[in-house]
Write a protein that holds these residues in place. Structure first.
Motif, PDB file in Angstrom:
ATOM      1  N   LYS A   1       0.854  -1.185   0.000  1.00 58.02           N
ATOM      2  CA  LYS A   1       0.000   0.000   0.000  1.00 58.02           C
ATOM      3  C   LYS A   1       0.887   1.230   0.000  1.00 58.02           C
ATOM      4  CE  LYS A   1      -3.876  -2.286   2.129  1.00 58.02           C
ATOM      5  NZ  LYS A   1      -4.786  -2.370   3.247  1.00 58.02           N
ATOM      6  N   ALA A   2       0.344   2.310  -0.524  1.00 60.62           N
ATOM      7  CA  ALA A   2       1.101   3.560  -0.587  1.00 60.62           C
ATOM      8  C   ALA A   2       1.393   4.055   0.827  1.00 60.62           C
ATOM      9  CB  ALA A   2       0.322   4.608  -1.364  1.00 60.62           C
ATOM     10  N   PRO A   3       2.674   4.283   1.154  1.00 57.76           N
ATOM     11  CA  PRO A   3       3.000   4.761   2.490  1.00 57.76           C
ATOM     12  C   PRO A   3       2.656   6.231   2.694  1.00 57.76           C
ATOM     13  CG  PRO A   3       4.981   4.563   1.157  1.00 57.76           C
ATOM     14  CD  PRO A   3       3.852   4.028   0.330  1.00 57.76           C
ATOM     15  N   MET A   4       2.394   6.933   1.561  1.00 51.85           N
ATOM     16  CA  MET A   4       2.063   8.358   1.602  1.00 51.85           C
ATOM     17  C   MET A   4       1.381   8.718   0.287  1.00 51.85           C
ATOM     18  SD  MET A   4       5.974   9.574   1.069  1.00 51.85           S
ATOM     19  CE  MET A   4       6.604   8.162   1.933  1.00 51.85           C
ATOM     20  N   PRO A   5       0.655   9.814   0.213  1.00 52.92           N
ATOM     21  CA  PRO A   5       0.068  10.210  -1.062  1.00 52.92           C
ATOM     22  C   PRO A   5       1.186  10.600  -2.035  1.00 52.92           C
ATOM     23  CG  PRO A   5      -0.378  11.853   0.635  1.00 52.92           C
ATOM     24  CD  PRO A   5       0.339  10.737   1.293  1.00 52.92           C
ATOM     25  N   GLY A   6       0.958  10.348  -3.322  1.00 54.30           N
ATOM     26  CA  GLY A   6       1.985  10.709  -4.297  1.00 54.30           C
ATOM     27  C   GLY A   6       1.614  10.329  -5.709  1.00 54.30           C
ATOM     28  N   LEU A   7       2.600  10.398  -6.600  1.00 53.75           N
ATOM     29  CA  LEU A   7       2.440  10.147  -8.027  1.00 53.75           C
ATOM     30  C   LEU A   7       3.276   8.925  -8.401  1.00 53.75           C
ATOM     31  CD1 LEU A   7       1.580  11.198 -10.917  1.00 53.75           C
ATOM     32  CD2 LEU A   7       3.747  12.446 -10.913  1.00 53.75           C
ATOM     33  N   ILE A   8       2.675   7.976  -9.116  1.00 60.43           N
ATOM     34  CA  ILE A   8       3.399   6.791  -9.571  1.00 60.43           C
ATOM     35  C   ILE A   8       4.239   7.201 -10.780  1.00 60.43           C
ATOM     36  CG2 ILE A   8       3.214   4.438 -10.446  1.00 60.43           C
ATOM     37  CD1 ILE A   8       2.168   4.743  -7.568  1.00 60.43           C
ATOM     38  N   LEU A   9       5.563   7.234 -10.595  1.00 60.32           N
ATOM     39  CA  LEU A   9       6.461   7.624 -11.683  1.00 60.32           C
ATOM     40  C   LEU A   9       6.824   6.459 -12.588  1.00 60.32           C
ATOM     41  CD1 LEU A   9       9.061   9.997  -9.969  1.00 60.32           C
ATOM     42  CD2 LEU A   9       7.100  10.617 -11.373  1.00 60.32           C
ATOM     43  N   GLU A  10       6.985   5.289 -11.980  1.00 56.47           N
ATOM     44  CA  GLU A  10       7.483   4.152 -12.741  1.00 56.47           C
ATOM     45  C   GLU A  10       7.012   2.862 -12.090  1.00 56.47           C
ATOM     46  OE1 GLU A  10      11.967   2.558 -13.129  1.00 56.47           O
ATOM     47  OE2 GLU A  10      11.696   4.627 -13.802  1.00 56.47           O
ATOM     48  N   ILE A  11       6.635   1.876 -12.914  1.00 55.71           N
ATOM     49  CA  ILE A  11       6.283   0.550 -12.413  1.00 55.71           C
ATOM     50  C   ILE A  11       7.276  -0.420 -13.047  1.00 55.71           C
ATOM     51  CG2 ILE A  11       4.522  -1.247 -12.320  1.00 55.71           C
ATOM     52  CD1 ILE A  11       2.413   1.001 -12.501  1.00 55.71           C
ATOM     53  N   ASN A  12       8.009  -1.133 -12.211  1.00 60.03           N
ATOM     54  CA  ASN A  12       9.093  -1.988 -12.681  1.00 60.03           C
ATOM     55  C   ASN A  12       8.739  -3.468 -12.787  1.00 60.03           C
ATOM     56  OD1 ASN A  12      10.779   0.300 -12.670  1.00 60.03           O
ATOM     57  ND2 ASN A  12      11.209   0.006 -10.505  1.00 60.03           N
ATOM     58  N   VAL A  13       7.497  -3.835 -12.508  1.00 63.89           N
ATOM     59  CA  VAL A  13       7.097  -5.242 -12.538  1.00 63.89           C
ATOM     60  C   VAL A  13       5.814  -5.420 -13.348  1.00 63.89           C
ATOM     61  CG1 VAL A  13       8.191  -5.851 -10.343  1.00 63.89           C
ATOM     62  CG2 VAL A  13       5.868  -4.965 -10.327  1.00 63.89           C
ATOM     63  N   LYS A  14       5.517  -6.672 -13.668  1.00 64.32           N
ATOM     64  CA  LYS A  14       4.285  -7.037 -14.380  1.00 64.32           C
ATOM     65  C   LYS A  14       3.577  -8.127 -13.597  1.00 64.32           C
ATOM     66  CE  LYS A  14       6.034  -5.938 -18.894  1.00 64.32           C
ATOM     67  NZ  LYS A  14       7.182  -6.167 -19.673  1.00 64.32           N
ATOM     68  N   GLU A  15       2.282  -8.278 -13.857  1.00 62.45           N
ATOM     69  CA  GLU A  15       1.521  -9.344 -13.208  1.00 62.45           C
ATOM     70  C   GLU A  15       2.127 -10.691 -13.585  1.00 62.45           C
ATOM     71  OE1 GLU A  15      -2.661  -8.901 -13.968  1.00 62.45           O
ATOM     72  OE2 GLU A  15      -2.737  -6.962 -12.955  1.00 62.45           O
ATOM     73  N   ALA A  16       2.119 -11.629 -12.635  1.00 64.29           N
ATOM     74  CA  ALA A  16       2.651 -12.983 -12.769  1.00 64.29           C
ATOM     75  C   ALA A  16       4.186 -13.018 -12.771  1.00 64.29           C
ATOM     76  CB  ALA A  16       2.107 -13.697 -14.003  1.00 64.29           C
ATOM     77  N   GLN A  17       4.819 -11.875 -12.581  1.00 64.79           N
ATOM     78  CA  GLN A  17       6.278 -11.833 -12.533  1.00 64.79           C
ATOM     79  C   GLN A  17       6.766 -12.295 -11.167  1.00 64.79           C
ATOM     80  OE1 GLN A  17       8.068  -8.103 -13.758  1.00 64.79           O
ATOM     81  NE2 GLN A  17       9.941  -8.523 -12.609  1.00 64.79           N
ATOM     82  N   GLU A  18       7.836 -13.080 -11.170  1.00 65.33           N
ATOM     83  CA  GLU A  18       8.460 -13.505  -9.932  1.00 65.33           C
ATOM     84  C   GLU A  18       9.437 -12.425  -9.476  1.00 65.33           C
ATOM     85  OE1 GLU A  18      10.805 -17.376  -8.838  1.00 65.33           O
ATOM     86  OE2 GLU A  18       9.117 -17.898 -10.133  1.00 65.33           O
ATOM     87  N   VAL A  19       9.387 -12.084  -8.190  1.00 65.53           N
ATOM     88  CA  VAL A  19      10.293 -11.069  -7.655  1.00 65.53           C
ATOM     89  C   VAL A  19      11.006 -11.618  -6.427  1.00 65.53           C
ATOM     90  CG1 VAL A  19       8.980  -9.082  -8.501  1.00 65.53           C
ATOM     91  CG2 VAL A  19       8.477 -10.000  -6.243  1.00 65.53           C
ATOM     92  N   LYS A  20      12.145 -11.042  -6.148  1.00 69.02           N
ATOM     93  CA  LYS A  20      12.928 -11.407  -4.969  1.00 69.02           C
ATOM     94  C   LYS A  20      12.812 -10.284  -3.944  1.00 69.02           C
ATOM     95  CE  LYS A  20      14.853 -15.170  -6.600  1.00 69.02           C
ATOM     96  NZ  LYS A  20      14.326 -16.424  -6.133  1.00 69.02           N
TER      97      LYS A  20
END
Length: 158
Positions: free
Chosen positions: A93-112
């Motif tokens: 969840k967003a820790p504070m109000p703001g603007l999403i500048l960049e999304i580095n992942v996609k749905e179904a993507q595995e992340v570490k």
């Protein structure tokens, strides 16, 4: 004030004064004789983890799993910083109000753990939101360029 949880199901609030008036005598190492309401109780500590504040206590031949949280533990929990809690996080969840500048992942993507998931601009600062755990992205609830409120759902894990 202490919060005592027994067998992960019963919770009690106990004051320091109540703890100090407990009529308990250590008879041998980790074995106690307790008097409560004119009733004798035999108790022993079977297992203890001081750092996690977790104890297995045998009372009259019944074993109870007990965790104890003091005022600092309760404050840390209220702020959402419990030890190990990040490993159980299923959504970001967003820790504070703001603007999403960049999304580095996609749905179904595995992340570490600690992979950069997205960048949230708030108060003219770029905040990289990292993955709190290893997992698979279930859904992304925001789009690049979108403004979000505090606590808005950003990403869900499977």
């Amino acid at each position: 004030m202490y919060k005592i949880k027994v067998n992960s199901s019963h919770s009690f609030d106990i004051s320091k004064d109540t703890m100090e008036t407990l009529d308990a005598i250590e008879t041998t190492s980790n074995h106690y004789h307790v008097i409560q309401d004119n009733t004798t109780i035999k108790a022993s500590i079977v297992e203890s983890d001081f750092n996690k504040k977790f104890y297995s206590v045998k009372v009259n031949n019944n074993i109870y799993e007990v965790s104890i949280n003091d005022a600092l533990d309760q404050q840390i929990e209220a702020l959402g910083f419990e030890i190990g809690a990040s490993k159980q996080v299923n959504d970001i969840k967003a820790p504070m109000p703001g603007l999403i500048l960049e999304i580095n992942v996609k749905e179904a993507q595995e992340v570490k753990e600690n992979d950069a998931l997205l960048i949230l601009e708030a108060m003219k600062m770029e905040n990289v939101i990292n993955s709190p755990r290893d997992g698979v992205i279930k859904s992304i609830s925001v789009k690049q360029g979108e403004t979000v409120d505090k606590n808005a759902l950003l990403i869900e894990f499977e």
